[in-house]
Motif scaffolding. Structure first.
Motif, PDB file in Angstrom:
ATOM      1  N   HIS A  54       0.814  -1.217   0.000  1.00 54.41           N
ATOM      2  CA  HIS A  54       0.000   0.000   0.000  1.00 54.41           C
ATOM      3  C   HIS A  54       0.850   1.271   0.000  1.00 54.41           C
ATOM      4  O   HIS A  54       0.570   2.213  -0.742  1.00 54.41           O
ATOM      5  N   PHE A  55       1.906   1.297   0.832  1.00 52.24           N
ATOM      6  CA  PHE A  55       2.737   2.497   0.922  1.00 52.24           C
ATOM      7  C   PHE A  55       3.845   2.517  -0.125  1.00 52.24           C
ATOM      8  O   PHE A  55       4.547   3.524  -0.261  1.00 52.24           O
ATOM      9  N   ALA A  56       4.014   1.416  -0.837  1.00 49.60           N
ATOM     10  CA  ALA A  56       4.906   1.339  -2.008  1.00 49.60           C
ATOM     11  C   ALA A  56       6.336   1.758  -1.722  1.00 49.60           C
ATOM     12  O   ALA A  56       6.988   2.384  -2.561  1.00 49.60           O
ATOM     13  N   LEU A  57       6.853   1.410  -0.527  1.00 52.16           N
ATOM     14  CA  LEU A  57       8.257   1.698  -0.261  1.00 52.16           C
ATOM     15  C   LEU A  57       9.119   0.905  -1.241  1.00 52.16           C
ATOM     16  O   LEU A  57       8.902  -0.295  -1.430  1.00 52.16           O
ATOM     17  N   PRO A  58      10.082   1.536  -1.879  1.00 55.02           N
ATOM     18  CA  PRO A  58      10.947   0.815  -2.825  1.00 55.02           C
ATOM     19  C   PRO A  58      11.832  -0.189  -2.086  1.00 55.02           C
ATOM     20  O   PRO A  58      12.083  -0.046  -0.879  1.00 55.02           O
ATOM     21  N   PRO A  59      12.316  -1.213  -2.778  1.00 56.16           N
ATOM     22  CA  PRO A  59      13.138  -2.241  -2.126  1.00 56.16           C
ATOM     23  C   PRO A  59      14.320  -1.681  -1.339  1.00 56.16           C
ATOM     24  O   PRO A  59      14.706  -2.249  -0.319  1.00 56.16           O
ATOM     25  N   SER A  60      14.882  -0.571  -1.791  1.00 53.06           N
ATOM     26  CA  SER A  60      16.026   0.010  -1.076  1.00 53.06           C
ATOM     27  C   SER A  60      15.665   0.469   0.328  1.00 53.06           C
ATOM     28  O   SER A  60      16.551   0.660   1.171  1.00 53.06           O
ATOM     29  N   LYS A  61      14.378   0.631   0.617  1.00 56.94           N
ATOM     30  CA  LYS A  61      13.940   1.092   1.935  1.00 56.94           C
ATOM     31  C   LYS A  61      13.304  -0.012   2.776  1.00 56.94           C
ATOM     32  O   LYS A  61      12.949   0.225   3.930  1.00 56.94           O
ATOM     33  N   TRP A  62      13.148  -1.196   2.232  1.00 53.87           N
ATOM     34  CA  TRP A  62      12.483  -2.276   2.974  1.00 53.87           C
ATOM     35  C   TRP A  62      13.196  -2.591   4.284  1.00 53.87           C
ATOM     36  O   TRP A  62      12.550  -2.905   5.288  1.00 53.87           O
ATOM     37  N   HIS A  63      14.507  -2.513   4.254  1.00 54.29           N
ATOM     38  CA  HIS A  63      15.286  -2.796   5.461  1.00 54.29           C
ATOM     39  C   HIS A  63      14.841  -1.930   6.638  1.00 54.29           C
ATOM     40  O   HIS A  63      14.869  -2.365   7.793  1.00 54.29           O
ATOM     41  N   PHE A  64      14.387  -0.720   6.349  1.00 58.06           N
ATOM     42  CA  PHE A  64      14.047   0.218   7.416  1.00 58.06           C
ATOM     43  C   PHE A  64      12.714  -0.096   8.085  1.00 58.06           C
ATOM     44  O   PHE A  64      12.380   0.494   9.112  1.00 58.06           O
ATOM     45  N   ILE A  65      11.938  -1.014   7.511  1.00 56.28           N
ATOM     46  CA  ILE A  65      10.704  -1.421   8.188  1.00 56.28           C
ATOM     47  C   ILE A  65      10.722  -2.899   8.582  1.00 56.28           C
ATOM     48  O   ILE A  65      10.239  -3.265   9.646  1.00 56.28           O
ATOM     49  N   VAL A  66      11.315  -3.733   7.717  1.00 58.78           N
ATOM     50  CA  VAL A  66      11.293  -5.179   7.964  1.00 58.78           C
ATOM     51  C   VAL A  66      12.114  -5.545   9.193  1.00 58.78           C
ATOM     52  O   VAL A  66      11.722  -6.430   9.981  1.00 58.78           O
ATOM     53  N   ASP A  67      13.234  -4.898   9.391  1.00 63.09           N
ATOM     54  CA  ASP A  67      14.162  -5.300  10.441  1.00 63.09           C
ATOM     55  C   ASP A  67      13.966  -4.551  11.759  1.00 63.09           C
ATOM     56  O   ASP A  67      14.791  -4.673  12.660  1.00 63.09           O
ATOM     57  N   LYS A  68      12.884  -3.788  11.889  1.00 66.04           N
ATOM     58  CA  LYS A  68      12.630  -3.056  13.126  1.00 66.04           C
ATOM     59  C   LYS A  68      11.698  -3.836  14.043  1.00 66.04           C
ATOM     60  O   LYS A  68      10.763  -4.499  13.585  1.00 66.04           O
ATOM     61  N   ASP A  69      11.948  -3.718  15.329  1.00 69.49           N
ATOM     62  CA  ASP A  69      11.075  -4.311  16.344  1.00 69.49           C
ATOM     63  C   ASP A  69      10.165  -3.198  16.858  1.00 69.49           C
ATOM     64  O   ASP A  69      10.507  -2.471  17.791  1.00 69.49           O
ATOM     65  N   TYR A  70       9.005  -3.053  16.231  1.00 74.66           N
ATOM     66  CA  TYR A  70       8.126  -1.929  16.513  1.00 74.66           C
ATOM     67  C   TYR A  70       7.273  -2.150  17.758  1.00 74.66           C
ATOM     68  O   TYR A  70       6.825  -3.263  18.034  1.00 74.66           O
ATOM     69  N   GLY A  71       6.978  -1.044  18.450  1.00 72.95           N
ATOM     70  CA  GLY A  71       5.820  -0.980  19.305  1.00 72.95           C
ATOM     71  C   GLY A  71       4.662  -0.535  18.437  1.00 72.95           C
ATOM     72  O   GLY A  71       4.834   0.323  17.563  1.00 72.95           O
ATOM     73  N   LEU A  72       3.473  -1.121  18.630  1.00 75.19           N
ATOM     74  CA  LEU A  72       2.343  -0.850  17.749  1.00 75.19           C
ATOM     75  C   LEU A  72       1.204  -0.171  18.510  1.00 75.19           C
ATOM     76  O   LEU A  72       0.906  -0.532  19.656  1.00 75.19           O
ATOM     77  N   VAL A  73       0.570   0.799  17.859  1.00 75.44           N
ATOM     78  CA  VAL A  73      -0.573   1.498  18.440  1.00 75.44           C
ATOM     79  C   VAL A  73      -1.707   1.515  17.427  1.00 75.44           C
ATOM     80  O   VAL A  73      -1.481   1.371  16.220  1.00 75.44           O
ATOM     81  N   GLU A  74      -2.934   1.701  17.920  1.00 71.14           N
ATOM     82  CA  GLU A  74      -4.102   1.746  17.035  1.00 71.14           C
ATOM     83  C   GLU A  74      -4.268   3.114  16.392  1.00 71.14           C
ATOM     84  O   GLU A  74      -4.760   3.222  15.270  1.00 71.14           O
ATOM     85  N   ASP A  75      -3.854   4.160  17.099  1.00 69.32           N
ATOM     86  CA  ASP A  75      -4.105   5.512  16.612  1.00 69.32           C
ATOM     87  C   ASP A  75      -3.010   6.439  17.138  1.00 69.32           C
ATOM     88  O   ASP A  75      -2.783   6.508  18.352  1.00 69.32           O
ATOM     89  N   PHE A  76      -2.322   7.147  16.243  1.00 66.94           N
ATOM     90  CA  PHE A  76      -1.227   8.026  16.663  1.00 66.94           C
ATOM     91  C   PHE A  76      -1.730   9.179  17.522  1.00 66.94           C
ATOM     92  O   PHE A  76      -1.122   9.529  18.530  1.00 66.94           O
ATOM     93  N   GLY A  77      -2.824   9.813  17.100  1.00 62.45           N
ATOM     94  CA  GLY A  77      -3.343  10.942  17.855  1.00 62.45           C
ATOM     95  C   GLY A  77      -3.730  10.557  19.262  1.00 62.45           C
ATOM     96  O   GLY A  77      -3.432  11.274  20.235  1.00 62.45           O
ATOM     97  N   ALA A  78      -4.416   9.409  19.410  1.00 65.00           N
ATOM     98  CA  ALA A  78      -4.800   8.935  20.739  1.00 65.00           C
ATOM     99  C   ALA A  78      -3.568   8.634  21.585  1.00 65.00           C
ATOM    100  O   ALA A  78      -3.539   8.919  22.786  1.00 65.00           O
ATOM    101  N   MET A  79      -2.545   8.049  20.959  1.00 73.07           N
ATOM    102  CA  MET A  79      -1.303   7.771  21.691  1.00 73.07           C
ATOM    103  C   MET A  79      -0.725   9.052  22.272  1.00 73.07           C
ATOM    104  O   MET A  79      -0.335   9.102  23.448  1.00 73.07           O
ATOM    105  N   LEU A  80      -0.681  10.101  21.473  1.00 67.63           N
ATOM    106  CA  LEU A  80      -0.097  11.362  21.934  1.00 67.63           C
ATOM    107  C   LEU A  80      -0.941  11.984  23.038  1.00 67.63           C
ATOM    108  O   LEU A  80      -0.416  12.491  24.034  1.00 67.63           O
TER     109      LEU A  80
END
Length: 277
Positions: free
Chosen positions: A126-152
């Motif tokens: 959906h966000f169409a990150l090019p392969p050169s940028k996949w490393h920046f999302i695939v290899d991260k150990d994210y904390g996940l939230v339902e809504d950014f505004g609510a988190m803040l």
């Protein structure tokens, strides 16, 4: 040049190739510098938990300038020794702007990355990150939230950085940049083509570098910095010895006193040999 006691080096596009590999030449040069008594300090737009293991495995790496200078961490003690965070209200203003855009968003806080539920799975599609940028999302150990505004709103979080890994096409990048810039009180940089990195107005690598140098008892003249892009400019301006890699951006090349070889031809190693060894 022998008086240099601290070497600050950017990572992506300067020290490592393909965003993850440290060449044998650069590794050997950094090890030699450390053996000669030089403090090795990675200085990056990344958050603390996304520092490459090959960098952490270098001898003597205790401090790291992270999130474009928003936080300097003592890696041995696992705590920040310097911070310049985005105030919560300003982060909420940023998020209200971003709510109008369909783009991948990350928040950096306490050395970790936070994103929205489902975003990592949608990064390549959906966000169409090019392969050169996949490393920046695939290899991260994210904390996940339902809504950014609510988190803040609910946590009062003051981010180290808000990162947009991929904003394209160029016209969209320019328009979003202008909307964010109009908020005031922010520092916007791009360390990789097509991204936007959002920091507090007083967060930048140069100030963080000088703060760390003071903490360690070093003068500006005893500091050397090597970088390649827009988020390295203040660091290059602050250091007593500043070097840009030959394939760096025009603004980095203009900010540095010296130019070395390209990053993928061991430009860092050439600079270390010239100025430190």
């Amino acid at each position: 040049m022998g008086a240099v006691k601290l070497l600050a080096f950017d990572l992506d596009g300067t020290t490592i190739t393909e965003h993850k590999y440290l060449s044998p030449g650069n590794r050997e040069a950094l090890i030699k510098a450390q053996a000669a008594g030089v403090e090795l300090v990675p200085a990056t737009g990344r958050m603390k938990t996304f520092l490459p293991q090959e960098i952490l495995d270098l001898p003597g790496v205790r401090y790291a300038i992270t999130a474009n200078g928003a936080a300097v961490y003592d890696l041995r003690e696992d705590k920040p020794v310097y911070q310049r965070l985005i105030p919560n209200e300003k982060a909420r203003q940023v998020q209200r702007v971003l709510d109008g855009w369909d783009t991948y968003i990350e928040y950096y806080s306490q050395g970790n990355a936070i994103t929205k539920v489902g975003y990592p799975e949608l990064g390549k599609t959906h966000f169409a990150l090019p392969p050169s940028k996949w490393h920046f999302i695939v290899d991260k150990d994210y904390g996940l939230v339902e809504d950014f505004g609510a988190m803040l709103r609910e946590t009062g979080l003051c981010p180290e950085k808000i990162n947009l890994p991929y904003v394209a096409p160029e016209e969209a990048h320019r328009k979003l940049w202008e909307e964010l810039e109009a908020l005031g009180g922010l520092r916007l940089t791009s360390s990789i083509p097509d991204n936007i990195e959002i920091n507090a107005g007083d967060a930048e690598k140069g100030s963080a570098l000088l703060a760390l140098a003071r903490l360690l008892g070093f003068s500006r003249e005893q500091v050397m910095a090597v970088g390649d892009n827009g988020n390295d400019v203040t660091m290059l301006q602050a250091a007593g010895v500043s070097v840009a890699v030959g394939d760096g951006s025009p603004e980095a090349l203009a900010a540095a006193r010296y130019v070395t070889g390209p990053h993928d031809q061991d430009g860092l190693a050439q600079a270390v040999e010239r100025f430190l060894l």
